[in-house]
Design a protein around this motif. Structure first.
Motif, PDB file in Angstrom:
ATOM      1  N   LYS A 166     -33.116  35.244  35.065  1.00  0.00           N
ATOM      2  CA  LYS A 166     -31.893  35.757  34.447  1.00  0.00           C
ATOM      3  C   LYS A 166     -30.675  35.399  35.286  1.00  0.00           C
ATOM      4  O   LYS A 166     -29.633  34.978  34.763  1.00  0.00           O
ATOM      5  CB  LYS A 166     -31.997  37.271  34.277  1.00  0.00           C
TER       6      LYS A 166
ATOM      7  N   LYS B  45     -26.946  29.883  28.036  1.00  0.00           N
ATOM      8  CA  LYS B  45     -26.852  31.115  27.254  1.00  0.00           C
ATOM      9  C   LYS B  45     -28.046  31.311  26.340  1.00  0.00           C
ATOM     10  O   LYS B  45     -28.573  32.414  26.199  1.00  0.00           O
ATOM     11  CB  LYS B  45     -25.546  31.113  26.458  1.00  0.00           C
ATOM     12  N   GLN B  46     -28.471  30.239  25.654  1.00  0.00           N
ATOM     13  CA  GLN B  46     -29.601  30.371  24.727  1.00  0.00           C
ATOM     14  C   GLN B  46     -30.883  30.718  25.470  1.00  0.00           C
ATOM     15  O   GLN B  46     -31.667  31.566  25.037  1.00  0.00           O
ATOM     16  CB  GLN B  46     -29.787  29.078  23.920  1.00  0.00           C
TER      17      GLN B  46
ATOM     18  N   LEU C 100     -31.061  32.268  28.302  1.00  0.00           N
ATOM     19  CA  LEU C 100     -30.930  33.649  28.781  1.00  0.00           C
ATOM     20  C   LEU C 100     -31.188  34.638  27.652  1.00  0.00           C
ATOM     21  O   LEU C 100     -31.886  35.636  27.817  1.00  0.00           O
ATOM     22  CB  LEU C 100     -29.538  33.857  29.379  1.00  0.00           C
ATOM     23  N   LYS C 101     -30.655  34.322  26.468  1.00  0.00           N
ATOM     24  CA  LYS C 101     -30.830  35.205  25.319  1.00  0.00           C
ATOM     25  C   LYS C 101     -32.304  35.342  24.953  1.00  0.00           C
ATOM     26  O   LYS C 101     -32.804  36.447  24.716  1.00  0.00           O
ATOM     27  CB  LYS C 101     -30.035  34.643  24.133  1.00  0.00           C
ATOM     28  N   GLU C 102     -33.021  34.214  24.921  1.00  0.00           N
ATOM     29  CA  GLU C 102     -34.439  34.261  24.572  1.00  0.00           C
ATOM     30  C   GLU C 102     -35.260  34.926  25.670  1.00  0.00           C
ATOM     31  O   GLU C 102     -36.238  35.616  25.389  1.00  0.00           O
ATOM     32  CB  GLU C 102     -34.956  32.841  24.296  1.00  0.00           C
TER      33      GLU C 102
ATOM     34  N   GLU D  43     -34.231  37.345  27.651  1.00  0.00           N
ATOM     35  CA  GLU D  43     -33.998  38.791  27.571  1.00  0.00           C
ATOM     36  C   GLU D  43     -34.732  39.416  26.388  1.00  0.00           C
ATOM     37  O   GLU D  43     -35.109  40.588  26.407  1.00  0.00           O
ATOM     38  CB  GLU D  43     -32.500  39.081  27.481  1.00  0.00           C
ATOM     39  N   GLY D  44     -34.983  38.592  25.335  1.00  0.00           N
ATOM     40  CA  GLY D  44     -35.665  39.120  24.158  1.00  0.00           C
ATOM     41  C   GLY D  44     -37.155  38.855  24.149  1.00  0.00           C
ATOM     42  O   GLY D  44     -37.848  39.265  23.224  1.00  0.00           O
TER      43      GLY D  44
ATOM     44  N   ASP E  21     -34.696  26.204  23.552  1.00  0.00           N
ATOM     45  CA  ASP E  21     -33.416  26.412  22.894  1.00  0.00           C
ATOM     46  C   ASP E  21     -33.566  26.192  21.393  1.00  0.00           C
ATOM     47  O   ASP E  21     -34.489  25.542  20.931  1.00  0.00           O
ATOM     48  CB  ASP E  21     -32.371  25.440  23.454  1.00  0.00           C
TER      49      ASP E  21
END
Length: 940
Positions: free
Chosen positions: A268, A277-278, A280-282, A284-285, A297
């Motif tokens: 992270k 960003k993509q 990091l988003k995936e 975190e989810g 991505d």
């Protein structure tokens, strides 16, 4: 179905980083730190993990020197330093790799390539499918069953020999030699100047190996030949430098390379810092299912298993998606890829049952297992048979190890099978069956009715689509993975001879050979049947030639060992004299075989001018460099003489006596029908087609090939056959007229080009015309002609323009052929043999131009090959009634060599010359030059 094999992905870390750096724009994060390369690497790593390999490793070079630096202090000496923007991204990359849970490997003293090579071979040997993720062409040498390459930047996949051939023009086992010839400017490996991929592939296609190219360097014409000869001393070192080691001592085994748990918090922080960003988003989810659960991505990489299971194919959005498979367009028959059911024959009852099956069948496939690759000396260990796809048997005959089961008597089994093999109405099938015919003949069984050979079916159907060994053919045409030989007999120092292979293992391996041969025949016979011209080439040329070549190989050629030993002694004396003369001229002793010592002597001590330099800028001591200064000092000329003598001795006079078969007292070459795509025969062990003839010392070698007492050697050679084929194909009126008149074609061409009477043509003008005649067939440019003739490029261009003005039909033929090649993707010989041209539409201009040159040359060279094969078949049929008096013993390009009873020579000359001349109906006559003598040299 067997359980899927576990999968290992080996990542070439340096390749990832450099390729991403050059492929992607110079991105940066909010703090101004460079991130372009890092972004590409992270996406590729996540693509790898999304495909969930069982094992993975990220391999990078350790700091410090490696063994290659010890071999060559100049290795990689010219590499520029890493760009600062790239260097700044190395440590973040390593942090990401660590946080993803990937093992990182650095091994001092070797390169990352060697670590990857060792792990790949270890893993494949132990039942693991390996994908090497790299963009480095050097790794193509590792491609084999269960080891594949994936270029994650482009999505391309190289997982078979045919894929290697499609990409590089050579087989995987030729890649090291291919790289050795070309050299590598980045690594400062000095190859043959002006030798690019096409030239390297062409040489290896013709001569097989680097050693073969070196042995026949004298036969390579023009400046390129000079360049090759100039670096002969360097090429073995190149091979060592280019060879990826597969025997590095490692602390980790492949199974030690499982993914560790990801460090999610570290990831992270890293993704946030560098603006991914993509990712990091995936992250975190994500559900937190360990390292392999990380996604790519949006629209990013995906993985797909190879058809039928196996190594993983990786793709990346960095450069689109992977191309489709190179396999045949038609769908494969699943029934032909199913496992077979095999029986081991131990009893007389089983043998009788199988003989009954063979007798009832219209055709059957067979194969032999032996204790040697030398068909002239191999002993029969077992035999396999198949009459229907999916069912086969193995009859063990001579396995020998502690506890071996009782086997049927070999002589009794052969006696029982002999009537089947001698029945010409019973069609027999094989894969490269010429070897098996030799083995059975040596054991007292002559085979009649050898009707089909899957190697030749594949070769005629498409010579360039794949290699023509059984493993490659099964993979391409059946979708079937055969049992590799190493799996039953081991490899390298741990291998065992086939008689020591356990019968259970041998039975599965050997019975599969017969079964797969039958399956392949069903597929390939249908493909040929749909192409009548190819079917005709196969039925009328290639298959009838098999027994002809078998007889020639079995006959062999008598060699005068005493003559060769005398020549070796003479060469040694002259080498010693050259060494002594060189020492005298130098004023001290030095190693004539050391370029470093020679360079220091010539340029530092004797102060001779440096007229030729290596790519690294150092003074060169190659042939070109020595020739350039030979008029300024005697020593360079003495060194050149020494090198020429050394090559003749090591390649021919010392080696040929060792190859004489002790049982026959003769040398037995092996002919290869499925070698050159044009259909030309090649030979090996020994290669008798390339005995040098351009120098007196080279011609002396042929004197050692002799006739027995009371016999003579006869040589019959087509005269200018390819030029005659050019006249036939082009229908040019001028060429047709010259050949019809029996004129000296080169003098006639000079007269046309230079506008003179034939008797007024000078020697230089004839030489220029000869260079044009032959050069145009091989795609020679004005630049090449200028170099060959020692004239200006403009003058050479004028010569070519004049030639086409006088012979417009040739120009029209060449353009018509190029156009047909572009439209069809192949060209044809007069008899319908095809040569497919994979690069005829290549975007790369060099590849496309090479394909166009091949398009022009192949119909002539291929037609010449077809003609002499037709002549051999016809002559062999005539010789059937005269075998006590004459034998065909050798084929060399456009020449046939015979061993003949002395009083039968006039009859043979008349018959052979007439049959060779009548082997094709062309618009111009075929002319045959003949001669006889006590040895091969005298026959010319």
């Amino acid at each position: 179905m067997n359980a899927p094999r576990p999968r290992l992905v080996l990542i070439d870390g340096s390749s990832y980083l450099y390729r991403a750096f050059h492929a992607l724009p110079p991105l940066s994060n909010d703090a101004g730190e460079p991130t372009g390369a890092l972004f590409g690497v992270v996406n590729m790593l996540r693509a790898t993990l999304k495909d969930k390999p069982d094992y993975v490793a990220f391999v990078v070079d350790a700091p410090g020197k490696t063994f290659r630096d010890d071999l060559d202090p100049q290795y990689k000496a010219n590499r520029p330093p890493m760009p600062d923007d790239l260097r700044a991204q190395v440590e973040p990359m390593m942090q990401v790799v660590e946080a993803l849970g990937m093992p990182i490997l650095r091994v001092p003293g070797v390169e990352a390539d060697d670590v990857i090579g060792t792990l790949a071979v270890q893993a494949a040997t132990h039942g693991i499918d390996v994908t090497i993720s790299t963009g480095d062409k050097d790794f193509a040498q590792l491609v084999r069953p269960h080891i594949a390459l994936v270029n994650t930047m482009t999505g391309s996949r190289t997982d078979s020999d045919e894929a290697v051939i499609e990409k590089f023009g050579v087989r995987a086992d030729q890649i090291v030699d291919y790289l050795s010839l070309m050299g590598d400017k980045v690594d400062n490996i000095i190859g043959v100047d002006k030798c690019g991929p096409k030239t390297a592939a062409k040489w290896l296609d013709e001569y097989g190996t680097l050693d073969g190219v070196m042995a026949h360097a004298d036969e390579v014409k023009g400046k390129l030949g000079e360049n090759l000869r100039a670096v002969l001393h360097r090429l073995p070192l190149n091979r060592e430098l280019a060879t990826i080691r597969t025997d590095v001592e490692l602390e980790q085994a492949p199974t030690d390379l499982a993914l560790r748990e990801r460090h999610v918090e570290d990831l992270k922080v890293l993704y946030a810092r560098y603006g991914f960003k993509q990712a990091l988003k995936e992250l975190e989810g994500a559900s937190g299912e360990g390292g392999a659960g990380d996604g790519g991505d949006a629209g990013g990489a995906s993985g797909s298993a190879r058809a039928g299971g196996g190594a993983t194919g990786l793709r990346s959005t960095a450069a689109g998606y992977a191309r489709g498979s190179s396999a045949d367009d038609e769908a494969l028959d699943p029934a032909l890829a199913a496992p077979g059911e095999y029986e081991t024959v131990f009893t007389d009852a089983q043998l009788s049952a199988w003989i009954a099956k063979l007798r009832a069948a219209d055709e059957f496939a067979f194969d032999t297992e032996t204790d040697s690759l030398d068909a002239m000396r191999a002993n029969l260990v077992g035999m396999s048979f198949a009459v229907t796809p999916g069912a086969a048997c193995y009859i063990p005959l001579a396995h020998d190890y502690p506890g071996v089961p009782a086997q049927l008597d070999r002589a009794a089994v052969l006696d029982a099978l002999r009537p089947l093999f001698s029945d010409a109405s019973k069609r027999k099938l094989g894969q490269h069956g010429k070897y098996d015919l030799h083995v059975l003949r040596r054991h007292g069984v002559d085979v009649a009715g050898y009707a089909d050979d899957t190697m030749l079916e594949s070769f005629v159907y498409n010579a360039t689509a794949t290699r023509h060994d059984m493993d490659s053919l099964a993979r391409r045409y059946l979708g079937y993975e055969t049992i590799p030989y190493e799996q039953v007999a081991g490899k390298g120092a741990k291998s065992i001879p086939f008689p020591q292979v356990a019968i259970d293992d041998a039975s599965r391996y050997a019975a599969e050979d017969a079964d797969v041969t039958l399956r392949l025949h069903r597929v390939l016979a249908a493909k040929l049947a749909a192409e009548p011209m190819l079917q005709r080439v196969y039925r009328e040329i290639e298959m009838p030639l098999v027994p002809v070549l078998t007889r020639m190989e079995a006959t062999g050629m008598k060699v005068d060992g005493d003559e060769l030993r005398r020549q070796s002694a003479d060469l040694s004396r002259r080498m010693l004299a050259a060494q002594q003369k060189a020492t005298e001229l130098a004023g001290r002793t030095f190693n004539l075989d050391s370029p470093k010592q020679l360079g220091a002597l010539l340029f530092d001590e004797l102060k001779l001018p440096v007229l030729v330099k290596t790519p690294g800028g150092a003074p060169s001591t190659n042939e070109e460099a020595l020739e350039a200064i030979a008029d300024q000092h005697e020593l360079p000329r003495v060194i050149l003489e020494y090198r020429g003598l050394a090559k003749l001795r090591s390649t021919y006079t010392d080696k040929l006596p060792e190859m004489v078969n002790p049982d026959t007292g003769r040398v037995h070459t092996s002919y290869h029908q499925a070698g050159a795509a044009t259909g030309r025969l090649s030979s090996s062990d020994p290669n008798l087609q390339n005995i040098p003839i351009r120098t007196d010392d080279g011609r002396r070698i042929r004197r050692a090939f002799v006739a027995p007492e009371g016999r003579r050697i006869v040589a019959c050679d087509y005269s200018q056959i390819e030029l005659r084929i050019m006249a036939h194909l082009s229908e040019d009126a001028g060429l047709l007229r010259a050949f019809a008149a029996g004129a000296d074609i080169h003098r006639a061409t000079a007269a046309e080009v230079f506008g003179k009477a034939i008797d007024a043509v000078s020697g230089n003008e004839r030489r220029a015309a000869k260079a044009i005649n032959f050069g145009l067939m091989y795609g020679m440019s004005a630049f090449g002609l200028a170099r060959q003739l020692g004239i200006g490029r403009g003058e050479a261009q004028d010569y070519i323009a004049l030639y086409f003005d006088r012979y417009p039909g040739v120009r029209e033929f060449m353009e018509r052929t190029r156009q047909q090649a572009r439209e069809r993707g192949y060209v044809e010989t007069v008899f319908g043999r095809r040569l497919y041209l994979d690069n005829i539409h290549a975007r790369n201009q060099g590849l496309r131009a090479g394909a166009e040159r091949a398009a022009i040359n192949a119909p002539m060279q291929g037609t010449a090959a077809d003609i002499i094969k037709r002549a051999m078949i016809d002559i062999d049929g005539w010789l059937a009634g005269h075998r006590e008096r004459a034998l065909m013993v050798l084929q060399v390009h456009d020449e046939l060599v015979f061993e003949v009873e002395a009083n039968f020579v006039p009859t043979l000359l008349e018959e052979v010359s007439g049959r060779m001349a009548g082997a094709a109906e062309l618009r111009v006559p075929l002319v045959v030059d003949s001669g006889s003598g006590q040895n091969w040299d005298e026959a010319h």
